[in-house]
Write an enzyme that holds these catalytic residues in place. Structure first.
Site, PDB file in Angstrom:
ATOM      1  N   LEU A 131      -9.087 -12.833  11.037  1.00 40.54           N
ATOM      2  CA  LEU A 131      -8.089 -11.843  11.454  1.00 40.54           C
ATOM      3  C   LEU A 131      -7.078 -12.398  12.459  1.00 40.54           C
ATOM      4  CD1 LEU A 131     -10.742  -8.981  11.928  1.00 40.54           C
ATOM      5  CD2 LEU A 131      -9.387  -9.479   9.876  1.00 40.54           C
ATOM      6  N   ASP A 136      -8.429 -23.181   7.295  1.00 44.08           N
ATOM      7  CA  ASP A 136      -9.188 -24.310   6.748  1.00 44.08           C
ATOM      8  C   ASP A 136     -10.188 -24.829   7.778  1.00 44.08           C
ATOM      9  OD1 ASP A 136      -7.527 -24.081   4.537  1.00 44.08           O
ATOM     10  OD2 ASP A 136      -6.068 -25.494   5.355  1.00 44.08           O
ATOM     11  N   GLY A 196      -3.068 -29.842   2.538  1.00 37.47           N
ATOM     12  CA  GLY A 196      -3.837 -29.410   1.366  1.00 37.47           C
ATOM     13  C   GLY A 196      -5.126 -28.791   1.871  1.00 37.47           C
TER      14      GLY A 196
HETATM   15  O1  RIB Z   1      -3.863 -24.055   4.603  1.00 37.12           O
HETATM   16  C1  RIB Z   1      -2.775 -24.862   4.905  1.00 37.12           C
HETATM   17  C2  RIB Z   1      -2.415 -25.718   3.742  1.00 37.12           C
HETATM   18  O2  RIB Z   1      -1.916 -24.908   2.693  1.00 37.12           O
HETATM   19  C3  RIB Z   1      -1.312 -26.721   4.005  1.00 37.12           C
HETATM   20  O3  RIB Z   1      -1.793 -27.940   4.479  1.00 37.12           O
HETATM   21  C4  RIB Z   1      -0.578 -26.814   2.671  1.00 37.12           C
HETATM   22  O4  RIB Z   1      -0.661 -28.069   2.095  1.00 37.12           O
HETATM   23  C5  RIB Z   1      -1.197 -25.724   1.796  1.00 37.12           C
HETATM   24  O5  RIB Z   1      -2.138 -26.243   0.917  1.00 37.12           O
END
Ligand code: RIB
Length: 312
Positions: A221, A252, A39
């Site tokens: 990128l 992330d 997530g």
């Molecule tokens: O950015 C990666 C995430 O995108 C994964 O962990 C998945 O759960 C989605 O939310």
């Protein structure tokens, strides 16, 4: 210690590793299956805490086995979960991830409780948002909630970092609340309406978002690194070369690292270098919550620059 609040999604990621990603109507037999925490919101929270921030996660989980496992994982990473609501109206968010041997993926998400994250959840966490040095947002929860969280943070003088993923169109209002935005090529194309191919396109598209009110656009990128675009400058920051295992969650980790180092007062270009390095370390490992710890990051930067000096 800087304080970072993350408002966003939390999932159990169901991974299948495959020799290649399937095409439409194609079935591909995989090598193996594994469940890992994910997530975008939770991934960012884990990365921020590992990189040294006091981190709060604001989101929702279902009253089910995945929800309780995921909250335990956040807690074991020292992420504060006081503002995680247990919502029994639907299931905890789930993602299906197909991963090929080059570490590239395809992801499908069933948001469940992510789509219940509300303005009320933001209001409950208002004190912690007010004392945050940065608020991290993504787009896996209702857009109204994202806009509200961005506005409230901005009104309280807190820097908002928006990772505009997954790609979607955004209302004009939100841009002025954002200090830094971290789109990849697909997201940047969608937000700007420009099909970005060259570095020039990226700068042009980035400037369009800056005209709408964003202070910095940092285009991510992949293997080409990142481009830091502001009103008057555009600086390319190259990627670190590593062995790729799993690119899931690299964006992330990048966004979280950027937030932490900007919050610590680092110059935007240096913060982007750190974020590139953190994302590089993440892609050498399986799972979206495998961000490096701060000491690992520092060690990596030291040994990488020694190898680079030798190469020259
Ligand atoms: O950015 C990666 C995430 O995108 C994964 O962990 C998945 O759960 C989605 O939310």
């Amino acid at each position: 210690m800087v304080v970072v609040s993350v408002v966003g999604s939390i999932h159990m990621d169901f991974y299948i590793r495959l020799p290649k990603l399937p095409q439409q109507d194609e079935t591909v037999i995989g090598y193996g299956f594994t469940m890992l925490p994910g997530g975008k919101g939770a991934n960012q929270a884990v990365a921020a805490t590992r990189l040294g921030a006091e981190t709060y996660f604001i989101g929702r989980i279902g009253k089910d086995v995945f929800g309780s496992q995921l909250i335990d994982i956040l807690r074991s990473n020292n992420v504060n979960t006081d503002y995680v609501t247990i919502d029994d109206t639907t299931h905890t968010g789930i993602a299906f991830i197909l991963l090929n041997t080059s570490g590239e993926n395809m992801i499908a998400v069933a948001p469940g409780t992510d789509y219940k994250v509300s303005k009320d959840d933001i209001n409950k966490a208002i004190d912690v948002i007010k004392r945050s040095n940065a608020v991290l947002l993504q787009l896996e929860i209702p857009l109204d909630t994202v806009i509200y969280a961005a506005r409230v943070s901005w009104e309280n003088g807190v820097n908002v970092i928006l990772n505009p993923a997954p790609a979607t169109h955004l209302p004009e209002e939100i841009y002025r609340y954002i200090y830094a935005m971290t789109p990849n090529r697909v997201e940047l194309s969608m937000l700007s309406g420009i099909q970005v191919k060259s570095f020039d396109d990226i700068v042009k598209a980035g400037r369009m978002l800056i005209k709408k009110g964003v202070k910095y656009v940092i285009a991510t990128l992949g293997g080409d690194g990142a481009m830091v675009i502001s009103e008057h400058s555009a600086v390319h920051v190259p990627a670190y070369r590593v062995e790729v295992v799993d690119t899931t969650g690299a964006g992330d980790v990048f966004s979280a690292a950027l937030a932490v180092f900007i919050a610590e007062g680092m110059d935007i270009i240096d913060a982007c270098r750190m974020a590139n390095a953190a994302a590089a370390l993440k892609i050498t490992r399986m799972g979206a919550q495998s961000a490096p710890f701060r000491e690992e990051l520092m060690q990596f930067l030291k040994s990488y620059s020694m190898v680079e000096v030798k190469r020259r």
